[in-house]
Design a protein around this motif. Structure first.
Motif, mmCIF file in Angstrom:
data_model
loop_
_atom_site.group_PDB
_atom_site.id
_atom_site.type_symbol
_atom_site.label_atom_id
_atom_site.label_comp_id
_atom_site.label_asym_id
_atom_site.label_seq_id
_atom_site.Cartn_x
_atom_site.Cartn_y
_atom_site.Cartn_z
ATOM 1 N N ILE A 149 0.849 -1.187 0.000
ATOM 2 C CA ILE A 149 0.000 0.000 0.000
ATOM 3 C C ILE A 149 0.888 1.241 0.000
ATOM 4 C CG2 ILE A 149 -1.674 1.369 1.321
ATOM 5 C CD1 ILE A 149 -2.654 -1.247 2.583
ATOM 6 N N ALA A 150 0.637 2.161 -0.945
ATOM 7 C CA ALA A 150 1.257 3.492 -0.889
ATOM 8 C C ALA A 150 0.248 4.400 -0.197
ATOM 9 C CB ALA A 150 1.583 3.998 -2.285
ATOM 10 N N LEU A 151 0.596 4.858 1.010
ATOM 11 C CA LEU A 151 -0.342 5.612 1.855
ATOM 12 C C LEU A 151 0.072 7.077 1.947
ATOM 13 C CD1 LEU A 151 -2.829 4.859 3.729
ATOM 14 C CD2 LEU A 151 -1.217 5.106 5.631
ATOM 15 N N ASN A 152 -0.925 7.955 1.861
ATOM 16 C CA ASN A 152 -0.662 9.388 1.989
ATOM 17 C C ASN A 152 -1.732 10.013 2.878
ATOM 18 O OD1 ASN A 152 -0.809 12.405 1.058
ATOM 19 N ND2 ASN A 152 1.138 11.643 0.285
ATOM 20 N N ASP A 153 -1.333 10.958 3.716
ATOM 21 C CA ASP A 153 -2.309 11.619 4.607
ATOM 22 C C ASP A 153 -2.326 13.132 4.447
ATOM 23 O OD1 ASP A 153 0.075 12.346 5.755
ATOM 24 O OD2 ASP A 153 -0.387 11.591 7.763
ATOM 25 N N GLY A 154 -1.637 13.652 3.412
ATOM 26 C CA GLY A 154 -1.629 15.091 3.152
ATOM 27 C C GLY A 154 -0.545 15.863 3.882
ATOM 28 N N SER A 155 0.178 15.224 4.803
ATOM 29 C CA SER A 155 1.193 15.940 5.580
ATOM 30 C C SER A 155 2.482 16.153 4.798
ATOM 31 C CB SER A 155 1.496 15.185 6.877
ATOM 32 O OG SER A 155 2.028 13.896 6.600
ATOM 33 N N THR A 156 2.657 15.434 3.697
ATOM 34 C CA THR A 156 3.852 15.535 2.867
ATOM 35 C C THR A 156 3.503 15.053 1.475
ATOM 36 O OG1 THR A 156 6.100 14.656 2.478
ATOM 37 C CG2 THR A 156 4.586 13.266 3.720
ATOM 38 N N ILE A 157 4.318 15.419 0.512
ATOM 39 C CA ILE A 157 4.086 14.933 -0.846
ATOM 40 C C ILE A 157 4.451 13.459 -0.976
ATOM 41 C CG2 ILE A 157 6.367 15.478 -1.831
ATOM 42 C CD1 ILE A 157 4.632 16.644 -4.249
ATOM 43 N N ASN A 158 5.249 12.961 -0.035
ATOM 44 C CA ASN A 158 5.717 11.581 -0.098
ATOM 45 C C ASN A 158 4.700 10.607 0.496
ATOM 46 O OD1 ASN A 158 8.400 12.252 -1.138
ATOM 47 N ND2 ASN A 158 8.733 13.181 0.857
ATOM 48 N N ASN A 159 4.656 9.409 -0.075
ATOM 49 C CA ASN A 159 3.847 8.328 0.477
ATOM 50 C C ASN A 159 4.727 7.463 1.371
ATOM 51 O OD1 ASN A 159 1.776 9.161 -1.307
ATOM 52 N ND2 ASN A 159 2.595 7.844 -2.934
ATOM 53 N N ILE A 160 4.101 6.690 2.242
ATOM 54 C CA ILE A 160 4.833 5.676 2.986
ATOM 55 C C ILE A 160 4.313 4.311 2.550
ATOM 56 C CG2 ILE A 160 3.282 5.609 5.019
ATOM 57 C CD1 ILE A 160 5.979 5.305 6.662
ATOM 58 N N GLN A 161 5.237 3.386 2.383
ATOM 59 C CA GLN A 161 4.838 2.033 1.968
ATOM 60 C C GLN A 161 4.437 1.221 3.185
ATOM 61 O OE1 GLN A 161 6.574 -0.301 -1.390
ATOM 62 N NE2 GLN A 161 7.550 -1.478 0.250
ATOM 63 N N CYS A 162 3.278 0.579 3.054
ATOM 64 C CA CYS A 162 2.770 -0.300 4.105
ATOM 65 C C CYS A 162 2.689 -1.706 3.522
ATOM 66 C CB CYS A 162 1.386 0.149 4.581
ATOM 67 S SG CYS A 162 1.318 1.894 5.067
#
Length: 476
Positions: free
Chosen positions: A33-46
């Motif tokens: 999963i590439a997850l994004n919450d709006g806090s950064t342009i980067n996603n975190i992989q889950c």
């Protein structure tokens, strides 16, 4: 503990249990999963252990779904990221319909995204633009607060048209089908809610002047409205204006203030939005490759911002600028769309950009404009034909700031109003400032969305405001 994606990517908290909530950008191989919450342009992989995850749950992990993830933050084994989340549990928050979700992981046109403006900030481009816009807004308030200014909320409903352009939105509670009429057939606005004809404001400047003449230094930062039937990439019917006004400050001081202000707010985003700027810069560079060589920008986005932060602004009189333009190659060879033939011409964006990008190669402040192309409230010079106005010109966009030393002499102001058929009784309170403790004072105006366009490289003003209001468009 609940974290943001930004915190997980920047803080040293690996090998700890974490919780995070966000939106799925992509889900591939039933595992990543590439997850994004709006806090950064980067996603975190889950990383999901699909063998221990129910098949029905896996089907619901789709692009756009909101999820609550628990797991351990560990060093990543893959390329492109330093850490990832080993998922221990995942909960789908709310409903998600993968068939209908419009923002799929592919390239969308800006026109399509405007039609889905309620979802477009889930794309990298628009999330970056809005984070930069938010920080620019903060930088504006920070600058003025640190420099002794007081914030003022000027009226949105007014009986005056500060610019005298007549392009205003009327505010009325009268029945449009059957309004009360005077004997001559005109509408009787004395029976309207405010007892007179009123409209949405085009500027807070005149009211801000009243406060500057008691508090010294004030600024407004609020919405303004123009009923200009214009469908260009630079016009909105509703937009935000930044308008400082300062007592005892002349035109030279006004130019100093405006230059320092512009450098300060743009420097702030260079320091606080680096990743967003780098992403938007790459987007622009890819876009530039599709253009003919002659139309390509000579500077990258960050270079353009540095150009106005690091350079001193060249101060040039309107008269000198006209001479330069008249004798320039593009004017002589008729390459300009609007040929400069004589003193008094209203400069267009192509002329302003020539002065900045080709002639002086630095930001330019033009001053002492012809009185007949500027507003009534600007101070008349001793020559009787120019006023103490000033515009700041930037690369790529032309005029960024417009301001002036205000006319503080009562009789001169009255004469100017009379020549333009502006009734004294409409602005009696404005004239009072020239009767009671009058003094030299100055200010300028800056369209906030135009500043955001410059800082983000976006080519259309409709893409730097959440929900644009334009002719025939008031969606959302």
């Amino acid at each position: 503990m609940n974290y943001t994606v930004s915190q997980l990517l920047t803080q040293d908290i690996t090998f700890q249990p974490i919780e995070i909530k966000g939106w799925v950008r992509t889900f591939r191989a039933n595992r990543f999963i590439a997850l994004n919450d709006g806090s950064t342009i980067n996603n975190i992989q889950c990383v999901v252990d699909f063998e221990n995850t129910h098949e029905d749950l896996l089907k619901r992990i789709t692009t756009g779904a909101a999820v609550h993830i628990k797991g351990d933050l560990v060093e990543s084994q893959g390329k492109g990221q330093t850490v990832e989340i080993q998922v221990s549990s995942i909960e789908i928050l709310g409903d998600s319909d993968p068939e209908d979700y419009p923002i799929q992981p592919k390239k969308h046109t800006f026109e399509f995204l405007r039609e889905n403006a309620h979802l477009r900030t889930r794309t990298n481009t628009f999330s970056a633009v809005m984070r930069i816009k938010s920080n620019l807004s903060f930088a504006v308030h920070k600058y003025f607060t640190e420099n002794g200014f007081y914030n003022m909320h000027t009226p949105l409903i007014t009986a005056s048209d500060a610019e005298g352009a007549g392009e205003t939105f009327r505010v009325s509670t009268l029945d449009p089908k059957n309004p009360p009429l005077n004997e001559d057939g005109t509408v009787n606005f004395e029976e309207d809610f405010f007892g007179k004809e009123t409209n949405l404001t085009v500027s807070g400047q005149l009211e801000a002047e009243t406060y500057a003449m008691s508090l010294g230094k004030v600024y407004t930062f609020g919405p303004t409205f123009r009923a200009e039937n214009s469908n260009t990439t630079r016009h909105l019917a509703e937009f935000w204006m930044i308008e400082p006004e300062v007592a005892f400050m002349d035109l030279a001081g006004n130019m100093d203030l405006a230059e320092d202000f512009m450098k300060s707010v743009l420097k702030y985003i260079l320091e606080h939005n680096r990743e967003d700027l780098e992403f938007l810069e790459k987007r622009l560079q890819d876009e530039e490759k599709t253009k003919p060589q002659a139309e390509r920008s000579e500077m990258s986005l960050i270079e353009k911002i540095r150009f106005v932060v690091d350079n001193n602004y060249k101060r040039v009189s309107y008269t000198e600028a006209i001479d330069i333009l008249k004798n320039s190659k593009p004017n002589k060879k008729k390459k300009f769309k609007y040929i400069i033939e004589e003193w008094g011409a209203d400069l267009q964006s192509e002329h302003e950009r020539f002065l900045v990008e080709k002639h002086f190669k630095c930001p330019v402040i033009l001053f002492d404009y012809p009185a007949n192309i500027k507003a009534f409230y600007m101070r008349l010079n001793e020559d009787g034909k120019t006023v103490r106005a000033m515009d700041i010109l930037f690369p790529g966009i032309g005029e960024m700031v417009g301001g002036s030393q205000r006319e503080e002499r009562l009789e001169v102001l009255k004469e100017k109003m009379k020549a333009l058929d502006i009734p004294e009784e409409e602005l009696w309170w404005y004239l009072d400032l020239r009767k009671y403790g009058t003094a030299v004072h100055s200010g300028f105006g800056l369209g906030f969305e135009r500043l955001v366009m410059f800082a983000t490289g976006m080519g259309n003003i409709r893409d730097v405001i959440p929900y644009p209001r334009t002719p025939q468009n008031a969606e959302f």
